[in-house]
Design a protein around this motif. Structure first.
Motif, PDB file in Angstrom:
ATOM      1  N   THR A  17       0.646  -6.226   1.294  1.00 32.39           N
ATOM      2  CA  THR A  17      -0.647  -6.893   1.176  1.00 32.39           C
ATOM      3  C   THR A  17      -0.532  -8.212   0.410  1.00 32.39           C
ATOM      4  O   THR A  17      -1.473  -8.993   0.383  1.00 32.39           O
ATOM      5  N   GLN A  18       0.615  -8.438  -0.222  1.00 30.76           N
ATOM      6  CA  GLN A  18       0.849  -9.676  -0.978  1.00 30.76           C
ATOM      7  C   GLN A  18       2.351  -9.907  -0.993  1.00 30.76           C
ATOM      8  O   GLN A  18       3.110  -8.996  -1.249  1.00 30.76           O
ATOM      9  N   GLU A  57       0.859  -1.182   0.000  1.00 32.62           N
ATOM     10  CA  GLU A  57       0.000   0.000   0.000  1.00 32.62           C
ATOM     11  C   GLU A  57       0.896   1.232   0.000  1.00 32.62           C
ATOM     12  O   GLU A  57       1.816   1.331   0.821  1.00 32.62           O
ATOM     13  N   ARG A  92       2.218  -0.885   3.981  1.00 38.47           N
ATOM     14  CA  ARG A  92       1.867  -2.239   4.417  1.00 38.47           C
ATOM     15  C   ARG A  92       1.914  -3.225   3.251  1.00 38.47           C
ATOM     16  O   ARG A  92       1.395  -2.957   2.170  1.00 38.47           O
TER      17      ARG A  92
END
Length: 134
Positions: A89-90, A82, A87
């Motif tokens: 996320t994958q 992000e 952050r």
């Protein structure tokens, strides 16, 4: 590029660069490596431009918008971050833009554990973008 760097004794970083058009990106030299600055949907974002997996560059990583949140994807093994928060996320799902469970499994076993990247605050000040960390 018209970027500059200054550090304060508090350990925060302050960088600057020229404003840019929607979808453009600038790479600014930060204290811990390159920082990608871009404009998405009228807002500026800045994040570390090095993927923590194998320390590979994300300068040309794909930027997408999911649920109103811009995200940066590493070209090499598809880790996704992000841009507002940094952050992850994958984490490592394949290679070179393709999801592949076998390659993802092999590549996730090398390099670092899943990590977030640093996201910076960007504000327009007197015709310059000010990029700060805290």
């Amino acid at each position: 590029s018209g970027a500059s760097l200054s550090s304060s004794s508090a350990g925060s970083t302050s960088l600057s660069c020229q404003p840019m058009a929607e979808g453009e990106r600038e790479i600014v030299k930060g204290p811990n490596g390159p920082i990608l600055v871009t404009k998405v949907a009228g807002s500026y974002y800045a994040v570390d431009a090095t993927c923590p997996h194998l320390n590979l560059p994300m300068k040309k990583g794909k930027i997408t918008v999911n649920n109103g949140q811009p995200a940066l994807t590493c070209n090499f093994h598809n880790s996704c971050f992000e841009m507002k928060t940094g952050r992850c996320t994958q984490w490592v799902t394949g290679a070179l833009g393709s999801d592949n469970e076998l390659i993802g499994g092999i590549m996730s076993s090398v390099g670092s554990e899943k990590k977030d990247i640093i996201a910076y605050q960007v504000r327009d000040q007197d015709g310059l973008l000010m990029i700060t960390s805290s």
